[in-house]
Design a protein around this motif. Sequence first.
Motif, short mmCIF file in Angstrom:
data_model
loop_
_atom_site.label_atom_id
_atom_site.label_comp_id
_atom_site.label_asym_id
_atom_site.label_seq_id
_atom_site.Cartn_x
_atom_site.Cartn_y
_atom_site.Cartn_z
N UNK A 59 17.19 8.61 3.86
CA UNK A 59 18.43 8.01 2.85
C UNK A 59 18.14 8.82 1.49
N UNK A 60 16.57 8.53 1.03
CA UNK A 60 16.18 9.21 -0.27
C UNK A 60 16.66 10.50 -0.10
N UNK A 61 16.30 11.32 0.93
CA UNK A 61 16.66 12.83 1.04
C UNK A 61 17.90 13.09 0.60
N UNK A 69 10.05 8.72 -7.12
CA UNK A 69 10.96 8.99 -8.28
C UNK A 69 10.84 7.76 -8.65
N UNK A 70 10.19 7.33 -9.74
CA UNK A 70 10.08 5.94 -10.49
C UNK A 70 11.13 5.91 -11.43
N UNK A 71 11.97 6.91 -11.85
CA UNK A 71 13.15 6.78 -12.80
C UNK A 71 14.35 6.74 -12.20
N UNK A 72 14.64 6.58 -10.84
CA UNK A 72 15.76 6.41 -10.35
C UNK A 72 16.66 5.21 -11.22
N UNK A 73 17.86 5.45 -11.32
CA UNK A 73 18.75 4.51 -12.01
C UNK A 73 19.29 3.54 -11.00
#
Length: 124
Positions: A59-61, A69-73
């Motif tokens: 799902x991330x891919x 990615x700790x900056x995902x909104x």
Amino acid sequence: WNSSSAADVFKDHSAGVHGLFSQRLGAGSGGFTLHEVAVLGATLEAFVHEETVDRLRAAYRLAGLAEDDASATDEQVQQVIDKYLVMFVLGVNHTSATPQDMAAREAIIGDVHPMWQGGPGGGE
């Protein structure tokens, strides 16, 4: 599942585990002890967890995000969750799903499951 042996659920995971449970479930084996049932349950739980993590990675891919990615909104995280759920609900093979496959599935999820709310292809 549709199988002649309950141990066949392990065939795709580990030959050793499959052989062990197959042997214990064989004719005249007498079945499982309480401890062996607990091991069976823990093994199944580990396999389910592994598959869940694999589907989440897919799902991330498919959302174009790196796993770390700790900056995902919030919106990006919601896209990951939506993709995960579409794969799960529609039985999409997460190991081979492409962005094009997902776009097609997301477009029909609301038709297939009318109660689908929000997310891709969903209701209001």
